[in-house]
Design a protein around this motif. Structure first.
Motif, PDB file in Angstrom:
ATOM      1  N   THR A  61      34.510  36.500  47.048  1.00 44.77           N
ATOM      2  CA  THR A  61      35.892  36.838  47.397  1.00 44.77           C
ATOM      3  C   THR A  61      36.566  35.705  48.141  1.00 44.77           C
ATOM      4  O   THR A  61      37.764  35.455  47.959  1.00 44.77           O
ATOM      5  CB  THR A  61      35.905  38.122  48.250  1.00 44.77           C
ATOM      6  N   ILE A  91      36.222  32.014  37.378  1.00 42.33           N
ATOM      7  CA  ILE A  91      36.177  33.213  38.222  1.00 42.33           C
ATOM      8  C   ILE A  91      36.461  34.459  37.393  1.00 42.33           C
ATOM      9  O   ILE A  91      35.811  35.504  37.562  1.00 42.33           O
ATOM     10  CB  ILE A  91      37.184  33.077  39.372  1.00 42.33           C
ATOM     11  N   GLU A  92      37.409  34.355  36.473  1.00 43.66           N
ATOM     12  CA  GLU A  92      37.756  35.504  35.636  1.00 43.66           C
ATOM     13  C   GLU A  92      36.576  35.927  34.770  1.00 43.66           C
ATOM     14  O   GLU A  92      36.294  37.125  34.617  1.00 43.66           O
ATOM     15  CB  GLU A  92      38.953  35.136  34.756  1.00 43.66           C
ATOM     16  N   VAL A 128      42.846  39.283  39.347  1.00 45.00           N
ATOM     17  CA  VAL A 128      41.412  39.003  39.442  1.00 45.00           C
ATOM     18  C   VAL A 128      40.861  39.473  40.784  1.00 45.00           C
ATOM     19  O   VAL A 128      39.749  40.009  40.861  1.00 45.00           O
ATOM     20  CB  VAL A 128      41.155  37.498  39.242  1.00 45.00           C
ATOM     21  N   THR A 160      33.441  35.503  35.470  1.00 47.01           N
ATOM     22  CA  THR A 160      32.427  36.111  36.341  1.00 47.01           C
ATOM     23  C   THR A 160      32.779  37.555  36.672  1.00 47.01           C
ATOM     24  O   THR A 160      31.936  38.451  36.604  1.00 47.01           O
ATOM     25  CB  THR A 160      32.297  35.292  37.633  1.00 47.01           C
ATOM     26  N   VAL A 161      34.047  37.776  37.022  1.00 44.70           N
ATOM     27  CA  VAL A 161      34.466  39.109  37.448  1.00 44.70           C
ATOM     28  C   VAL A 161      34.414  40.101  36.297  1.00 44.70           C
ATOM     29  O   VAL A 161      33.860  41.200  36.416  1.00 44.70           O
ATOM     30  CB  VAL A 161      35.884  39.060  38.067  1.00 44.70           C
ATOM     31  N   ASN A 212      37.943  42.127  41.223  1.00 43.51           N
ATOM     32  CA  ASN A 212      36.720  41.797  41.962  1.00 43.51           C
ATOM     33  C   ASN A 212      36.431  42.839  43.045  1.00 43.51           C
ATOM     34  O   ASN A 212      35.274  43.209  43.272  1.00 43.51           O
ATOM     35  CB  ASN A 212      36.860  40.414  42.585  1.00 43.51           C
ATOM     36  N   VAL A 234      29.786  40.080  40.615  1.00 43.21           N
ATOM     37  CA  VAL A 234      30.666  39.955  41.766  1.00 43.21           C
ATOM     38  C   VAL A 234      30.912  38.476  42.044  1.00 43.21           C
ATOM     39  O   VAL A 234      29.968  37.700  42.204  1.00 43.21           O
ATOM     40  CB  VAL A 234      30.062  40.629  43.009  1.00 43.21           C
ATOM     41  N   ALA A 235      32.171  38.062  42.062  1.00 46.32           N
ATOM     42  CA  ALA A 235      32.530  36.687  42.400  1.00 46.32           C
ATOM     43  C   ALA A 235      32.757  36.582  43.900  1.00 46.32           C
ATOM     44  O   ALA A 235      33.112  37.555  44.556  1.00 46.32           O
ATOM     45  CB  ALA A 235      33.793  36.267  41.639  1.00 46.32           C
ATOM     46  N   ILE A 279      38.075  33.276  45.726  1.00 49.74           N
ATOM     47  CA  ILE A 279      39.316  33.756  45.107  1.00 49.74           C
ATOM     48  C   ILE A 279      40.474  33.626  46.085  1.00 49.74           C
ATOM     49  O   ILE A 279      41.572  33.183  45.721  1.00 49.74           O
ATOM     50  CB  ILE A 279      39.147  35.208  44.641  1.00 49.74           C
TER      51      ILE A 279
END
Length: 352
Positions: free
Chosen positions: A180, A168-169, A245, A171-172, A249, A177-178, A183
């Motif tokens: 939400t 996820i990190e 994160v 990607t962000v 995001n 955009v990951a 997360i």
């Protein structure tokens, strides 16, 4: 359901086959200790265990109820109830499966009640049976084996959570955009895991009090406490990192939304210009499209047609063009500049 029941004396298991509850309770008076393992027992089975071993009714009721945090409780008869939360990472669902282990600890018996699929203790029993020097220390050795296995099972969960957070990190912070929701879900998983790990420090520290454990077991309990401290620090860092994160995001989402708004504003500006251009043309065409006799009778020659129609269309277009150019080159009014000199900075702040 009874998973295993064994009598240990002089560091050895005294029998190989299953043992009824009545016999297990009787062997408590023959030296050594009995380790009874149960998996999701029913009310009737727990009542029978309470009658055979003389457990406190509040302790049995506490073992039946689910808990969000580990705890330790000591009762008047000397029996201590220790509740631990277990965890196991499911790779397919990318979720943490939790379980619970309730340990009734007394001098001559240990009763473990497991709840959930993530509460396996077969490895702890087998590892302890290969350490007769620890089994000779009494029933407290089983508590160390349970603590050791539970804390060791936390390490793979931490590693898998690190992998998910790194994905996820990446990607962000790459500008994309990951999800939400992902997360939020991962942060909730880490928070639940933290509730299982952090309170266990106090439970384990209670076992390290002077005179609480045999001297030969103290180094092993300290080792487990060190591992648990490391896991607790890593889980706390993961929770803080996920908060960062999530904020990053949200910032990326805001930037993307601003880009969309700018594109929409540019499109609306172009449509507005087109509408502005065609509005006077529509007025002119609509005017000359009227079938009044006076208007039709006056347009008899080519010159009148050119002057009244073509020039009538070109003049509004020229006027709109000149107006748009003058508006584009008009200077934008600026905000008044705020000066921060030494006198302003030295002024005292008014008190409320």
């Amino acid at each position: 359901m009874i998973v295993d029941c064994a009598h240990y004396r002089d560091g050895r298991r005294q029998q190989e086959g299953p043992m009824p509850l009545e016999e297990a309770a009787a062997r408590c008076t023959q030296g050594g200790f009995v380790w009874l393992g149960l998996f999701e027992p029913g009310p009737q089975e727990m009542d029978k265990v309470r009658e055979c071993f003389g457990l406190h009714e509040l302790a049995v009721e506490d073992a039946r109820s689910p808990h969000l945090r580990p705890k330790a409780e000591r009762y008047e008869d000397g029996t201590e109830l220790i509740i631990l939360r277990t965890a196991r990472y499911d790779d397919e669902r990318e979720e943490i499966d939790t379980g619970e282990i309730s340990v009734f600890l007394a001098e001559h018996f240990v009763i473990t009640v497991r709840q959930g699929v993530a509460s396996e203790l077969h490895g702890a029993r087998g590892r302890l049976e290969h350490r007769p020097e620890l089994l000779r220390a009494g029933s407290s050795s089983t508590l160390w084996a349970i603590f050791d296995q539970v804390v060791d099972s936390y390490a793979p969960v931490v590693a898998e959570l690190d992998r998910d957070i790194e994905e996820i990190e990446a990607t962000v912070f790459s500008g994309a955009v990951a999800p939400t929701e992902r997360i939020y879900f991962l942060r909730r998983e880490v928070t639940d895991f933290y509730r299982a790990v952090h309170p266990l420090l106090a439970v384990l520290a209670r076992q390290l009090q002077p005179g609480k454990q045999p001297s030969e077991l103290l180094p092993y309990f300290h080792n487990v406490h060190d591992h648990l401290t490391l896991v607790n620090e890593e889980v706390a860092a993961q929770r803080d990192l996920l908060a960062t994160v999530l904020e990053a995001n949200i910032a990326v989402i805001s930037v993307e939304q601003n880009k969309i708004n700018l594109r929409q504003s540019a499109t609306m500006e172009q449509l507005t210009i087109l509408a502005t251009v065609f509005l006077p043309l529509s007025v002119v065409v609509g005017f000359f499209g009227q079938n009044f006799a006076w208007l039709v009778g006056r347009i008899e020659s080519l010159t009148a047609f050119v002057v009244l129609t073509l020039l009538g269309l070109l003049l509004p277009c020229l006027a709109v063009y000149v107006w748009l150019r003058r508006r584009r080159h008009r200077p934008t009014p600026s905000m008044p500049e705020v000066r921060h000199d030494a006198a302003t900075a030295a002024m005292p702040t008014p008190r409320s």
